[in-house]
Design a protein around this motif. Structure first.
Motif, short mmCIF file in Angstrom:
data_model
loop_
_atom_site.label_atom_id
_atom_site.label_comp_id
_atom_site.label_asym_id
_atom_site.label_seq_id
_atom_site.Cartn_x
_atom_site.Cartn_y
_atom_site.Cartn_z
N TYR A 1 13.09 11.29 -9.40
CA TYR A 1 12.56 11.65 -10.79
C TYR A 1 11.10 11.45 -10.99
CZ TYR A 1 17.25 12.15 -12.12
OH TYR A 1 18.67 12.73 -12.24
N GLN A 2 10.42 11.05 -9.83
CA GLN A 2 8.99 10.79 -9.68
C GLN A 2 8.57 9.90 -10.69
OE1 GLN A 2 8.48 15.11 -9.76
NE2 GLN A 2 6.97 14.71 -8.24
N LEU A 3 9.31 8.62 -10.89
CA LEU A 3 8.83 7.61 -11.73
C LEU A 3 8.34 6.55 -10.65
CD1 LEU A 3 11.95 7.38 -13.87
CD2 LEU A 3 9.71 8.15 -14.54
N THR A 4 7.10 6.62 -10.50
CA THR A 4 6.44 5.69 -9.54
C THR A 4 6.14 4.37 -10.18
OG1 THR A 4 4.76 7.55 -9.03
CG2 THR A 4 4.14 5.38 -8.37
N ASP A 5 6.22 4.16 -11.28
CA ASP A 5 6.22 2.57 -11.99
C ASP A 5 7.65 2.16 -11.62
OD1 ASP A 5 3.84 2.99 -12.83
OD2 ASP A 5 4.02 3.30 -14.79
N LEU A 6 8.56 2.81 -11.53
CA LEU A 6 10.06 2.21 -11.46
C LEU A 6 10.28 1.85 -9.91
CD1 LEU A 6 12.70 1.43 -12.30
CD2 LEU A 6 13.52 3.63 -12.33
N VAL A 7 9.57 2.92 -9.03
CA VAL A 7 9.65 2.53 -7.75
C VAL A 7 9.07 1.45 -7.32
CG1 VAL A 7 8.99 3.29 -5.53
CG2 VAL A 7 9.83 5.25 -7.12
N HIS A 8 7.76 1.40 -7.95
CA HIS A 8 6.81 -0.15 -7.50
C HIS A 8 7.77 -1.46 -7.96
CE1 HIS A 8 3.02 2.14 -7.16
NE2 HIS A 8 3.78 2.46 -6.25
N LEU A 9 8.55 -1.35 -9.13
CA LEU A 9 9.20 -2.37 -9.81
C LEU A 9 10.37 -2.78 -8.88
CD1 LEU A 9 9.71 -4.20 -12.12
CD2 LEU A 9 11.33 -2.35 -13.49
N ILE A 10 10.94 -1.60 -8.35
CA ILE A 10 12.19 -1.87 -7.40
C ILE A 10 11.52 -2.43 -6.22
CG2 ILE A 10 14.12 -0.72 -6.24
CD1 ILE A 10 14.08 1.23 -8.65
N SER A 11 10.53 -1.84 -5.30
CA SER A 11 10.15 -1.99 -4.26
C SER A 11 8.51 -2.34 -4.36
CB SER A 11 10.53 -1.06 -3.20
OG SER A 11 11.66 -0.91 -2.95
N PRO A 12 8.12 -3.20 -4.94
CA PRO A 12 6.58 -3.69 -4.95
C PRO A 12 5.87 -3.45 -3.73
CG PRO A 12 7.85 -5.43 -5.89
CD PRO A 12 8.91 -4.76 -5.14
N PRO A 13 4.75 -2.88 -3.85
CA PRO A 13 3.88 -2.50 -2.71
C PRO A 13 3.71 -3.82 -2.18
CG PRO A 13 2.68 -2.11 -4.52
CD PRO A 13 4.01 -2.20 -4.94
N PRO A 14 3.33 -4.02 -0.65
CA PRO A 14 3.02 -5.46 -0.12
C PRO A 14 1.51 -5.90 -0.70
CG PRO A 14 2.91 -3.30 1.48
CD PRO A 14 3.63 -2.70 0.25
N PRO A 15 1.38 -7.06 -0.91
CA PRO A 15 0.17 -7.58 -1.34
C PRO A 15 -0.60 -7.40 -0.17
CG PRO A 15 1.58 -9.38 -0.59
CD PRO A 15 2.48 -8.11 -0.67
N GLN A 16 -2.29 -6.94 -0.85
CA GLN A 16 -3.09 -7.02 0.12
C GLN A 16 -3.66 -8.13 0.76
OE1 GLN A 16 -4.78 -4.14 0.76
NE2 GLN A 16 -3.28 -3.09 -0.44
N PRO A 17 -3.70 -8.54 2.11
CA PRO A 17 -4.13 -9.44 2.83
C PRO A 17 -5.21 -10.14 2.30
CG PRO A 17 -4.57 -7.82 4.27
CD PRO A 17 -3.71 -7.03 2.96
N VAL A 18 -5.25 -11.59 2.26
CA VAL A 18 -6.41 -12.26 1.73
C VAL A 18 -7.61 -12.34 2.97
CG1 VAL A 18 -7.19 -14.48 0.96
CG2 VAL A 18 -4.97 -13.69 0.26
N MET A 19 -8.70 -12.27 2.59
CA MET A 19 -9.69 -12.37 3.50
C MET A 19 -10.37 -13.59 3.08
SD MET A 19 -9.75 -9.43 5.17
CE MET A 19 -11.03 -9.38 6.10
#
Length: 327
Positions: A142-160
């Protein structure tokens, strides 16, 4: 002879009249055809722009045989979604006999999809792994990007991790390398800019390469550590391993740990491994774990910790290796 000429002229005149009448007829047909084409184009344009459903009122959906009732406002609340495109007026929609729009998907999780569009995200703690995967698949369909991110949050950006400016040393332009510029003693402690929130627990690793010098203290310390204090490696706010002999130091003195006979050579990588879940602090050299140095790390004593290093010799330098670190 004159009679023949007159007859020929009459024939030419008649022929020209016939051509003129034919051209007039063709012109009228072209004009009529142009009007017809313009009407068709105008009609199609209006059909394309006009929504096929009213913006108010109820909409009935048949999702794989399960009926749901909602509103146009709810279905089009997420721009770029499946339903936003469906009700844009660009696509023909066909209603079933009962007035519902049929969607050929499993309706098992559609209630959660609908509630999310209404503003109520699903509580995932009671979902099985299989159910979470199923819900993610439907959210992607259903192309609900916000829900996809809620279910599988994108990996956090590595700390520099970068060394911060401080007294008695310089920092490279990229912030990764620190070089001592003061006299040769234990009066300089370098800290990195970033820190970790101890209350969040988790595992944290830093890797530091020895670029120059064979006498450094590398470890973790409280962010409030006084960088100009003498012999910070014996401070109660920090825990350090010595690159000269692998002795681990704290305020209580040296801790039991496997020692080395020779200083670590230039290019060696010292790893600092802090496991706040298990309350342990360990060290490694060139990827080889040396074991646990602190088995009951005081996780409740300091709110934030950071990578720290005491440099002894002037011009000695260290580089934090972000490509090997993971928070």
């Amino acid at each position: 002879m004159s009679n023949n000429n007159e007859d020929s002229n009459k024939e030419v005149v008649l022929y020209l009249k016939e051509i003129s009448n034919s051209m007039k007829g063709i012109s009228e047909q072209i004009e009529q055809l142009s009007h017809s084409i313009a009407k068709v184009v105008d009609l199609k344009g209006k059909q394309k722009m006009e929504p096929r459903f009213a913006s108010t009122g109820r909409i009935k959906l048949d999702v794989g045989g399960t009926l749901f009732t909602t509103s146009m406002e709810t279905l089009t609340s997420f721009k770029g979604s499946f339903f936003d495109a469906m009700f844009s007026g660009r696509f023909p929609l066909k209603k079933e006999e009962d007035g519902a729009i049929f969607i050929d998907r499993n309706g098992k999780h559609f209630g959660y999809i609908l509630d999310f569009m209404r503003g109520t995200p699903p509580s995932l703690e009671h979902f099985s792994k299989r159910e979470i995967n199923e819900l993610r698949t439907e959210a992607e369909y259903y192309q609900l990007t916000d829900l996809v991110h809620l279910i599988s949050p994108p990996p956090p950006q590595p700390v520099m991790w970068r060394w911060k400016e401080g007294p008695g040393y310089t920092v490279s332009n990229d912030g990764f390398t620190v070089t001592k510029t003061d006299v040769s003693d234990w009066s300089v402690t370098a800290l990195v800019q970033q820190s970790i929130d101890v209350s969040q627990r988790g595992k944290h690793t830093w890797n530091v390469r020895i670029d120059k010098g064979n006498l450094h203290m590398i470890g973790v310390a409280n962010c409030l550590l006084d960088q100009t204090a003498l012999k910070n490696y014996k401070n109660s706010m920090g825990w350090f391993i010595c690159t000269h002999n692998s002795i681990v130091f704290h305020s209580t003195g040296s801790l039991p740990y496997p020692r080395t006979e020779q200083p670590l050579p230039i290019g060696s990588v010292v790893g600092v491994h802090l496991d706040l879940d298990q309350r342990t602090l360990s060290f490694s050299v060139n990827g080889e774990m040396k074991g646990v140095a602190v088995s009951d790390f005081p996780v409740d004593k300091f709110p934030r910790l950071t990578l720290a290093s005491c440099l002894y010799y002037i011009n000695s330098s260290l580089t934090v290796l972000n490509d090997l670190n993971d928070e």
